[in-house]
Design a protein around this motif. Structure first.
Motif, PDB file in Angstrom:
ATOM      1  N   SER A 130       5.496 -25.521  -0.232  1.00 18.09           N
ATOM      2  CA  SER A 130       4.493 -25.179  -1.470  1.00 18.09           C
ATOM      3  C   SER A 130       3.741 -23.895  -1.465  1.00 18.09           C
ATOM      4  CB  SER A 130       3.446 -26.504  -1.251  1.00 18.09           C
ATOM      5  OG  SER A 130       4.063 -27.691  -1.399  1.00 18.09           O
ATOM      6  N   SER A 131       4.168 -23.222  -0.403  1.00 19.36           N
ATOM      7  CA  SER A 131       3.860 -21.892  -0.366  1.00 19.36           C
ATOM      8  C   SER A 131       4.516 -20.786  -1.512  1.00 19.36           C
ATOM      9  CB  SER A 131       3.784 -21.412   1.042  1.00 19.36           C
ATOM     10  OG  SER A 131       3.447 -22.012   1.973  1.00 19.36           O
ATOM     11  N   PHE A 132       3.628 -19.811  -1.615  1.00 17.86           N
ATOM     12  CA  PHE A 132       4.199 -18.720  -2.443  1.00 17.86           C
ATOM     13  C   PHE A 132       5.463 -18.144  -1.593  1.00 17.86           C
ATOM     14  CE2 PHE A 132       4.572 -14.277  -3.722  1.00 17.86           C
ATOM     15  CZ  PHE A 132       4.548 -14.207  -4.840  1.00 17.86           C
ATOM     16  N   PHE A 133       5.145 -17.817  -0.338  1.00 21.31           N
ATOM     17  CA  PHE A 133       6.117 -17.470   0.610  1.00 21.31           C
ATOM     18  C   PHE A 133       5.838 -17.928   1.888  1.00 21.31           C
ATOM     19  CE2 PHE A 133       8.739 -14.350   3.344  1.00 21.31           C
ATOM     20  CZ  PHE A 133       9.652 -14.136   2.454  1.00 21.31           C
ATOM     21  N   PRO A 134       6.975 -18.301   2.833  1.00 22.08           N
ATOM     22  CA  PRO A 134       6.774 -18.950   4.124  1.00 22.08           C
ATOM     23  C   PRO A 134       5.732 -17.931   4.937  1.00 22.08           C
ATOM     24  CG  PRO A 134       9.012 -18.431   3.888  1.00 22.08           C
ATOM     25  CD  PRO A 134       8.414 -18.058   2.534  1.00 22.08           C
ATOM     26  N   LEU A 163      17.419 -34.007  -7.350  1.00 23.85           N
ATOM     27  CA  LEU A 163      16.501 -33.674  -6.497  1.00 23.85           C
ATOM     28  C   LEU A 163      15.248 -34.164  -6.701  1.00 23.85           C
ATOM     29  CD1 LEU A 163      17.934 -30.001  -6.067  1.00 23.85           C
ATOM     30  CD2 LEU A 163      18.037 -31.976  -4.311  1.00 23.85           C
ATOM     31  N   PRO A 164      14.247 -34.345  -5.661  1.00 16.83           N
ATOM     32  CA  PRO A 164      12.897 -34.486  -6.212  1.00 16.83           C
ATOM     33  C   PRO A 164      12.209 -33.296  -6.842  1.00 16.83           C
ATOM     34  CG  PRO A 164      13.281 -34.965  -3.663  1.00 16.83           C
ATOM     35  CD  PRO A 164      14.547 -34.365  -4.407  1.00 16.83           C
ATOM     36  N   PRO A 165      11.373 -33.404  -7.930  1.00 15.67           N
ATOM     37  CA  PRO A 165      10.952 -32.077  -8.481  1.00 15.67           C
ATOM     38  C   PRO A 165      10.354 -30.967  -8.030  1.00 15.67           C
ATOM     39  CG  PRO A 165      10.513 -34.284  -9.637  1.00 15.67           C
ATOM     40  CD  PRO A 165      10.717 -34.598  -8.124  1.00 15.67           C
ATOM     41  N   ALA A 166       9.621 -31.500  -6.945  1.00 15.91           N
ATOM     42  CA  ALA A 166       9.096 -30.295  -6.147  1.00 15.91           C
ATOM     43  C   ALA A 166      10.148 -29.314  -5.411  1.00 15.91           C
ATOM     44  CB  ALA A 166       8.240 -30.945  -4.919  1.00 15.91           C
ATOM     45  N   TYR A 167      11.297 -30.035  -5.063  1.00 19.20           N
ATOM     46  CA  TYR A 167      12.391 -29.176  -4.271  1.00 19.20           C
ATOM     47  C   TYR A 167      13.155 -28.332  -5.414  1.00 19.20           C
ATOM     48  CZ  TYR A 167      11.753 -32.377  -0.015  1.00 19.20           C
ATOM     49  OH  TYR A 167      11.154 -32.599   1.051  1.00 19.20           O
ATOM     50  N   ARG A 168      13.287 -29.131  -6.710  1.00 18.75           N
ATOM     51  CA  ARG A 168      14.083 -28.262  -7.818  1.00 18.75           C
ATOM     52  C   ARG A 168      13.216 -27.062  -8.237  1.00 18.75           C
ATOM     53  NH1 ARG A 168      17.906 -29.222 -11.180  1.00 18.75           N
ATOM     54  NH2 ARG A 168      18.579 -31.036 -10.078  1.00 18.75           N
ATOM     55  N   SER A 169      11.860 -27.113  -8.330  1.00 16.63           N
ATOM     56  CA  SER A 169      11.180 -26.184  -8.553  1.00 16.63           C
ATOM     57  C   SER A 169      11.514 -24.953  -7.785  1.00 16.63           C
ATOM     58  CB  SER A 169       9.534 -26.373  -8.581  1.00 16.63           C
ATOM     59  OG  SER A 169       8.829 -25.364  -8.936  1.00 16.63           O
ATOM     60  N   VAL A 170      11.421 -25.204  -6.339  1.00 14.85           N
ATOM     61  CA  VAL A 170      11.506 -24.084  -5.522  1.00 14.85           C
ATOM     62  C   VAL A 170      12.942 -23.595  -5.416  1.00 14.85           C
ATOM     63  CG1 VAL A 170      11.337 -23.619  -3.099  1.00 14.85           C
ATOM     64  CG2 VAL A 170       9.715 -25.026  -3.945  1.00 14.85           C
ATOM     65  N   LEU A 171      13.945 -24.275  -5.596  1.00 12.53           N
ATOM     66  CA  LEU A 171      15.265 -23.858  -5.792  1.00 12.53           C
ATOM     67  C   LEU A 171      15.481 -22.845  -7.045  1.00 12.53           C
ATOM     68  CD1 LEU A 171      17.522 -26.843  -4.345  1.00 12.53           C
ATOM     69  CD2 LEU A 171      17.094 -24.380  -3.551  1.00 12.53           C
ATOM     70  N   ALA A 172      14.677 -23.414  -8.107  1.00  8.74           N
ATOM     71  CA  ALA A 172      14.954 -22.614  -9.347  1.00  8.74           C
ATOM     72  C   ALA A 172      14.229 -21.578  -9.155  1.00  8.74           C
ATOM     73  CB  ALA A 172      14.367 -23.593 -10.513  1.00  8.74           C
ATOM     74  N   VAL A 173      13.148 -21.372  -8.867  1.00  7.63           N
ATOM     75  CA  VAL A 173      12.524 -19.939  -8.564  1.00  7.63           C
ATOM     76  C   VAL A 173      13.301 -19.146  -7.564  1.00  7.63           C
ATOM     77  CG1 VAL A 173      10.739 -20.296  -6.636  1.00  7.63           C
ATOM     78  CG2 VAL A 173      10.282 -18.642  -8.599  1.00  7.63           C
ATOM     79  N   LEU A 174      14.000 -19.654  -6.491  1.00  4.43           N
ATOM     80  CA  LEU A 174      14.785 -18.759  -5.689  1.00  4.43           C
ATOM     81  C   LEU A 174      16.106 -18.251  -6.476  1.00  4.43           C
ATOM     82  CD1 LEU A 174      14.530 -20.996  -2.357  1.00  4.43           C
ATOM     83  CD2 LEU A 174      13.454 -18.728  -2.735  1.00  4.43           C
ATOM     84  N   ALA A 175      16.481 -19.244  -7.402  1.00  2.00           N
ATOM     85  CA  ALA A 175      17.673 -18.608  -8.209  1.00  2.00           C
ATOM     86  C   ALA A 175      17.099 -17.714  -9.092  1.00  2.00           C
ATOM     87  CB  ALA A 175      18.319 -19.771  -8.922  1.00  2.00           C
ATOM     88  N   ALA A 176      15.962 -17.793  -9.562  1.00  6.36           N
ATOM     89  CA  ALA A 176      15.563 -16.615 -10.554  1.00  6.36           C
ATOM     90  C   ALA A 176      15.331 -15.443  -9.737  1.00  6.36           C
ATOM     91  CB  ALA A 176      14.389 -17.184 -11.092  1.00  6.36           C
ATOM     92  N   MET A 177      14.868 -15.333  -8.483  1.00  7.28           N
ATOM     93  CA  MET A 177      14.591 -14.268  -7.530  1.00  7.28           C
ATOM     94  C   MET A 177      16.137 -13.605  -7.442  1.00  7.28           C
ATOM     95  SD  MET A 177      11.843 -15.799  -5.365  1.00  7.28           S
ATOM     96  CE  MET A 177      11.913 -14.394  -4.059  1.00  7.28           C
ATOM     97  N   HIS A 178      17.176 -14.545  -7.180  1.00 10.23           N
ATOM     98  CA  HIS A 178      18.418 -14.022  -6.892  1.00 10.23           C
ATOM     99  C   HIS A 178      18.742 -13.125  -8.198  1.00 10.23           C
ATOM    100  CE1 HIS A 178      22.430 -13.949  -5.360  1.00 10.23           C
ATOM    101  NE2 HIS A 178      22.875 -14.327  -6.546  1.00 10.23           N
ATOM    102  N   HIS A 179      18.865 -13.627  -9.092  1.00 16.09           N
ATOM    103  CA  HIS A 179      19.238 -12.744 -10.475  1.00 16.09           C
ATOM    104  C   HIS A 179      18.428 -11.647 -10.950  1.00 16.09           C
ATOM    105  CE1 HIS A 179      22.685 -15.627 -11.328  1.00 16.09           C
ATOM    106  NE2 HIS A 179      21.668 -16.945 -10.928  1.00 16.09           N
ATOM    107  N   ARG A 180      17.339 -11.920 -10.483  1.00 17.50           N
ATOM    108  CA  ARG A 180      16.381 -10.623 -10.831  1.00 17.50           C
ATOM    109  C   ARG A 180      16.896  -9.344  -9.871  1.00 17.50           C
ATOM    110  NH1 ARG A 180      10.057 -10.504  -9.633  1.00 17.50           N
ATOM    111  NH2 ARG A 180      10.624 -11.255  -7.615  1.00 17.50           N
ATOM    112  N   LEU A 181      17.260  -9.736  -8.703  1.00 19.06           N
ATOM    113  CA  LEU A 181      17.665  -8.491  -7.829  1.00 19.06           C
ATOM    114  C   LEU A 181      19.010  -7.863  -8.344  1.00 19.06           C
ATOM    115  CD1 LEU A 181      16.880  -7.108  -5.053  1.00 19.06           C
ATOM    116  CD2 LEU A 181      18.257  -8.979  -3.924  1.00 19.06           C
ATOM    117  N   ARG A 182      19.592  -8.556  -9.020  1.00 20.61           N
ATOM    118  CA  ARG A 182      20.930  -8.295  -9.673  1.00 20.61           C
ATOM    119  C   ARG A 182      21.038  -7.818 -11.094  1.00 20.61           C
ATOM    120  NH1 ARG A 182      20.935 -11.071  -5.338  1.00 20.61           N
ATOM    121  NH2 ARG A 182      22.353 -10.587  -3.409  1.00 20.61           N
ATOM    122  N   GLY A 183      19.919  -7.844 -11.440  1.00 21.81           N
ATOM    123  CA  GLY A 183      19.664  -7.263 -13.027  1.00 21.81           C
ATOM    124  C   GLY A 183      20.155  -8.295 -13.962  1.00 21.81           C
ATOM    125  N   GLY A 184      20.291  -9.709 -13.649  1.00 20.53           N
ATOM    126  CA  GLY A 184      20.622 -10.653 -14.641  1.00 20.53           C
ATOM    127  C   GLY A 184      19.131 -11.109 -15.034  1.00 20.53           C
TER     128      GLY A 184
END
Length: 780
Positions: A394-398, A461-482
């Motif tokens: 649940s942290s912004f960053f571990p 997936l439980p919603p809490a886990y899905r939320s974390v994975l979704a934002v990690l996917a967003a960060m991945h695409h941001r780094l690559r200009g998507g």
């Protein structure tokens, strides 16, 4: 006269302090000793192998320096070459040497008695007879070879012999020390190994490759190490950890297998490491037998630990070992295995990890398969990874210690991800993918690959886990200009958080990523509101490290939109917070933004210092440093001080971006393109090509070192160094060590070091890597 004083020849009572009752008995003892020496048992002779002894020059020199020590124990794993080293050392002695082979023995005293050739004494034990015999020699050496199965009795015998014979020295070979007072433990490890990319000339200067070549030629006279097989020979030696017996056995397969085929088979089986000479004992005819000798001596708890740790296939720390072995604290287990040479401890940065030699690991893995330990270990690794990740979900960053712990165990994270996917345990699989995204290594950029994130998000997936994975996917695409994918995944995460999860950390992360996407392809005013909301959440929660990340992201977004002045106070606060709480690779992007602000304000000298600091603090994770190389190049171009250096740095950073598909933001890309155009306009064609060629050939580490050079090398600086110093610099650029350069030039390593220091000083270079880059540029 005392009751227990007796003549050592006839046994008659004698006065205290005497050894013989008469001169006749003394002469008789002398004749018997001479006769015994002429017909000494074969076990007392120092072994004289028929094949060549390769390497170990440093070890033999170190043993010679221990000549005054009473007890020296050569300790190492199966196949390390302890017996050969002991024989080579003992053979150099001019005084009496007794060799006692304990591998086939069951009684230490009788084995030593037989090797020494001591005569039985009436009423005295075999040990007392040995003391009487050994005591008559001026500088005797007793070698006890292979003590591990008789460790306690060997230690007891050695203790008495050393106390009874003041001039005696004892040399022991064993897989663990005797643990006696005054014992000098001499670790016998791997032979010298070449780097993985060594060419033929480099490879054959290392003992491991020389041994492979020597033993391969003994069974196939046509074999040679050449350009077609050197990479495979090096791979074999490195995969076998430089262990002599393993290398010898592998080399003996050359008549029927190529080095490439040997290397391929070593990945999964010890079967290729068999077929030693018939003249050696059975334990050394196959590596499996040699390691099995050690394994069979272990108590059941240590056998189980060895099997289960072998399944990991990666270094591990005490916490991981405890989880895998199913005990509250595995310290005693690890201590015992390390003492028996079945584990190797590595201490770096104040942290200890352990690993098994690959040959030991393969053997123990075979036993793990037989004992059905594979699934058990995989499940325990999953439990360990989830126990590390779950509290931070649940942290912004571990927390930084969590990131460091996962970084050290990337291999276990991969094992856990594979296991949960295999069993369909999707909730825990999500946690392992989160762990993958949190890890960072020097080998590549941070974050989980897109395919892993997308596949995990396709599962229930439980919603809490899905939320974390979704934002990690967003960060991945941001780094690559998507940016469109970034906005889509960030929006999904934020919707889950607003619908009920209500976690400040994950909510703020989703807001920050969505804000950066909106700033690029959406509503700039909405982006500001999202950034402000994220910052307010984190100020309220007191998460200062997360606040620093948001403020830096906010500032970087403003800089890209032509607003460096409002960005400056945000980044100043982010920099102060990150210096207090962050990891080096977290400080890196904040320094980059600070440098970008300095560039936008026209403060190029300040930008140079900021970007160089980024190169220094990011050294633990160098892949993050391509931005710093680019920023430094932009500052140098703006100053007009060193266009060649700037273009080389831009080219090296571009190679990193291409390798990992890391796209620059449009604002930053425009600056890079403009800087390259300036360099092309100002540089003559030849120097332009040389600068680009240098950047293409530089590794990232070399580019970083080159960027950290404190003063540009003047155009005529080459004339300041001597011809010999230029030659040495050229060899440094080829990757040769001082010793290797000395061998090529016929000078000592000390003289080479002096030339390197003088060349660096004259050229204003701070490191050997910078000298290599300088020489590489002149060779173009």
């Amino acid at each position: 006269m005392t009751a227990d004083a007796a003549c050592v020849t006839c046994g008659d009572p004698i006065a205290e302090g005497r050894r013989y009752c008469s001169n006749a008995c003394r002469q008789r003892a002398y004749r018997e000793r001479n006769s015994a020496r002429g017909d000494s048992p074969s076990s007392s002779a120092v072994p004289t192998p028929l094949d060549t002894f390769v390497g170990r020059r440093a070890e033999l020199a170190a043993l010679a320096r221990l000549a005054g020590e009473r007890l020296v124990s050569l300790v190492g794993p199966a196949g390390a070459g302890k017996t050969r080293l002991a024989a080579q050392h003992a053979a150099r002695r001019a005084d009496r040497v007794w060799w006692t082979a304990l591998a086939p023995a069951s009684d230490v005293d009788q084995a030593i008695h037989h090797a020494v050739g001591a005569h039985p004494l009436p009423g005295r034990s075999a040990r007392e007879a040995v003391i009487a015999e050994v005591g008559q020699h001026r500088r005797p050496l007793l070698v006890l070879d292979n003590c591990e199965h008789l460790l306690a009795s060997s230690a007891d015998a050695v203790q008495d012999l050393l106390e009874g014979c003041p001039r005696l020295r004892v040399l022991v070979t064993s897989r663990e020390p005797l643990r006696l007072a005054g014992e000098q433990v001499f670790a016998v490890g791997e032979l010298e190994l070449p780097p993985a990319d060594a060419d033929v000339a480099e490879a054959v200067r290392h003992d491991a490759v020389v041994l492979f070549r020597d033993r391969a030629v003994s069974v196939d006279r046509s074999f040679e190490v050449d350009a077609s097989n050197v990479a495979d020979v090096v791979a074999v030696c490195r995969s076998l950890d430089g262990m002599p017996l393993a290398i010898e056995l592998a080399a003996r397969r050359v008549p029927v297998l190529s080095p490439a085929e040997i290397a391929a088979r070593l990945n999964t089986s010890l079967a290729v490491l068999a077929g030693g000479p018939r003249s050696v004992d059975d334990r050394h005819r196959t590596l499996r037998a040699a390691i099995g000798w050690s394994y069979d001596l272990l108590p059941p708890r240590e056998q189980a630990a060895s099997r289960r740790l072998a399944v990991l296939g990666a270094p591990f720390d005490l916490g991981v070992a405890s989880a895998v072995c199913g005990v509250p604290d595995a310290l005693d287990l690890l201590t015992g295995l390390e003492r028996k040479s079945l584990l190797v401890a590595n201490r770096t940065g104040g942290h200890t990890t352990f690993r098994q030699l690959e040959s030991v690991r393969l053997y123990c893995h075979e036993r793990a398969v037989e004992s059905d330990d594979i699934s058990l270990v995989a499940d325990r690794v999953v439990e360990w990874v989830c126990s590390v990740v779950e509290p931070e979900i649940s942290s912004f960053f571990p927390a930084p210690p969590i990131v460091l712990r996962l970084d050290r165990h990337v291999g276990l994270v991969e094992l856990a991800a594979a296991r949960t996917a295999e069993t369909g345990d999707w909730s825990r699989h999500a946690l392992t993918i989160v762990a993958t995204a949190w890890t960072s290594t020097p080998r590549g950029p941070r974050g989980a690959p897109a395919e892993l994130l997308h596949r995990a998000l396709s599962r229930p997936l439980p919603p809490a886990y899905r939320s974390v994975l979704a934002v990690l996917a967003a960060m991945h695409h941001r780094l690559r200009g998507g940016w469109h994918a970034t906005r889509r995944f960030a929006t999904e995460s934020l919707a889950i958080e607003r619908a009920g999860a209500g976690r400040p950390g994950t909510t703020a992360r989703a807001l920050e990523v969505l804000a950066s996407a909106e700033a690029h392809i959406g509503d700039a005013a909405l982006a500001r509101r999202l950034f402000d909301e994220a910052a307010a959440l984190l100020r309220d929660s007191g998460d200062k490290l997360a606040l620093a990340i948001v403020l830096n992201s906010y500032g970087w977004t403003l800089v890209q939109h032509g607003e460096p002045e409002p960005a400056a106070p945000l980044v100043t606060e982010a920099l102060a917070l990150t210096r207090l709480f962050g990891l080096p690779h977290m400080l890196n992007p904040v320094l980059h933004t600070a440098g970008a602000i300095a560039l936008a304000r026209g403060n190029r000298a300040e930008a140079v210092e900021v970007f160089r600091e980024g190169l220094v603090v990011g050294s633990e994770h160098p892949v993050d440093q391509y931005y710093d190389l680019e920023g430094l190049a932009l500052a140098l171009v703006g100053m007009g001080s060193d266009d060649e250096r700037a273009l080389s740095l831009l080219t090296a950073a571009s190679a990193v971006r291409t390798r990992y598909d890391l796209r620059a933001e449009p604002y930053w890309q425009d600056l890079l393109d403009e800087a390259r155009a300036v360099c092309r306009d100002r540089l003559p064609a030849a120097r332009l090509r040389a600068a680009e060629s240098t950047g293409e050939r530089m590794s990232l580490a070399q580019a970083i070192s080159y960027g950290l050079t404190t003063q540009p090398v003047a155009g005529d600086a080459e004339g300041a160094i001597s011809a010999r110093e230029r030659h040495v610099a050229t060899l440094v650029a080829e990757g040769l060590t001082n010793r290797q350069i000395g061998q090529r030039l016929g000078i000592s390593p000390h003289t080479v070091a002096r030339h390197v220091i003088h060349a660096r000083s004259k050229l204003g270079l701070r490191s050997r890597a910078q000298l290599a880059v300088w020489a590489g540029r002149r060779a173009t």
